[in-house]
Design an enzyme around this catalytic site. Structure first.
Site, mmCIF file in Angstrom:
data_model
loop_
_atom_site.group_PDB
_atom_site.id
_atom_site.type_symbol
_atom_site.label_atom_id
_atom_site.label_comp_id
_atom_site.label_asym_id
_atom_site.label_seq_id
_atom_site.Cartn_x
_atom_site.Cartn_y
_atom_site.Cartn_z
ATOM 1 N N HIS A 1 -34.340 124.312 -35.328
ATOM 2 C CA HIS A 1 -34.510 124.350 -36.786
ATOM 3 C C HIS A 1 -35.696 125.217 -37.258
ATOM 4 O O HIS A 1 -35.502 126.224 -37.920
ATOM 5 C CB HIS A 1 -34.710 122.927 -37.326
HETATM 6 O O1 RIB Z 1 -34.145 117.933 -39.604
HETATM 7 C C1 RIB Z 1 -34.862 118.779 -38.754
HETATM 8 C C2 RIB Z 1 -36.308 118.804 -39.129
HETATM 9 O O2 RIB Z 1 -36.870 117.499 -38.966
HETATM 10 C C3 RIB Z 1 -37.146 119.713 -38.215
HETATM 11 O O3 RIB Z 1 -38.233 120.219 -38.932
HETATM 12 C C4 RIB Z 1 -37.628 118.776 -37.156
HETATM 13 O O4 RIB Z 1 -38.841 119.220 -36.537
HETATM 14 C C5 RIB Z 1 -37.890 117.542 -37.971
HETATM 15 O O5 RIB Z 1 -39.168 117.681 -38.591
#
Ligand code: RIB
Ligand code: CA
Length: 325
Positions: A241
């Site tokens: 992500h």
């Molecule tokens: O949903 C994914 C996000 O939530 C990313 O930033 C992961 O590190 C968590 O913080």
């Protein structure tokens, strides 16, 4: 002239790759890293952020501790995804570099008031608590922020912590409401794009092959982090992500999206934390974010692997005690 950024983060293995990518990129001037409670509690996210800086050989980067709790609701964490430490998969020594005394929210406000208006980009990678508090405490900073490029939310992909909500927004929907109502230019990296950026086995092995302890640590994090989403989605690899936030700053042309109105659900027990994205423009509400939906994932991993290679070549990581080794 390098782009000035502040990274706000809740490491988190995927946060780690965003931070490493930023620190490996001369195009970016990281003014500071601010930690927030999210994936794991603040005591761990501020420690993890310092460990990541030391792994990159950048103990010069100032790291600040911010909010231990969301603005209005109780903290929800994600050890089930990231492990008890938040950086499970490799075992780095405790950080030596100090944590800054100043509170992260004060650092964000002070930096934005000091730096030339319109020159600092905020890069939130976790719950938006620190950013929401800064904007609430000092509304005058909104006009001085160049842009906010954040990882969070989702539309066609649904949610990942509830059927409706993505984790970062779900943890602090009140802070997200402040941010999306701020009028600051926002680029949003939702699950719709991050789910197209998966850590396939080939990609992980290329990173392991960078060699030395650095390659071992980086691949160890990915081996651990991807297992949860592989089981959940039945895919080869899991979505990476947060590094998309940094990659957008470096290579915006590999991304595509649409300016949309985005509102945050804060009341419903069923859908709180949902980003209500008006992709088809039916609400009549003004667009307040660039919603990124498409990415050239091959170009993304080529960039990430090349830049991680720069760090791997510069210095071996500190001696490691790998979990279970
Ligand atoms: O949903 C994914 C996000 O939530 C990313 O930033 C992961 O590190 C968590 O913080
Ligand atoms: Ca994160």
């Amino acid at each position: 002239m390098a782009d000035k950024i502040i990274i706000d983060t809740d490491p988190g293995q995927d946060d780690a790759f965003a931070i490493l990518l930023a620190l490996a990129s001369p195009e970016l001037d990281v003014l500071g890293i601010t930690a927030v409670a999210g994936n794991v509690p603040l005591a761990l996210t501020q420690k993890n952020a310092r460990q990541i800086c030391e792994l990159a050989g950048r103990s010069d980067i100032p790291v600040y501790a911010g909010s231990a709790q969301p603005m209005a609701i109780q903290l929800v964490t994600a050890e089930h995804v990231h492990g008890a430490t938040g950086l499970d998969g490799a075992d780095l020594p405790d950080p030596i570099m100090p944590l800054q005394d100043q509170h992260a929210v004060e650092f964000i406000i002070e930096t934005l008031l000091r730096e030339e208006a319109g020159t600092v980009t905020l890069c939130p990678l976790g719950p938006l608590t620190n950013i929401g508090k800064a904007l609430t405490k000092a509304p005058e900073i909104a006009a001085r922020i160049k842009q906010i490029v954040l990882m969070g939310g989702g539309l066609f992909e649904g949610g990942n912590i509830t059927p409706a909500a993505e984790f970062n927004i779900f943890v602090d929907p009140q802070a997200a409401t402040v941010v999306f109502a701020s009028g600051v230019p926002i680029v949003m990296m939702p699950l719709d794009v991050t789910h197209k950026v998966r850590t396939t086995r080939t990609r992980v092995e290329r990173i392991r092959a960078l060699g030395g302890d650095f390659g071992t640590v980086a691949a160890g994090w990915l081996d651990y982090f991807e297992r949860f989403d592989e089981q959940k989605y039945g895919t080869d690899g899991g979505p990476l992500h947060d590094p998309n936030v940094i990659a957008y700053l470096l290579r915006p042309e590999i991304y595509g999206g649409r300016h949309c109105n985005v509102e945050i659900e804060t009341e419903s027990e069923l859908t709180k934390g949902m980003t209500v994205v008006d992709w088809w423009g039916v609400s009549g509400r003004a667009a307040n974010a660039l919603f990124i939906r498409d990415v050239d994932d091959e170009a993304f991993f080529a960039l990430l692997t090349e830049r991680l290679g720069v760090l791997a070549a510069q210095r071996p990581a500190p001696q490691l005690r790998r979990l279970g080794a």
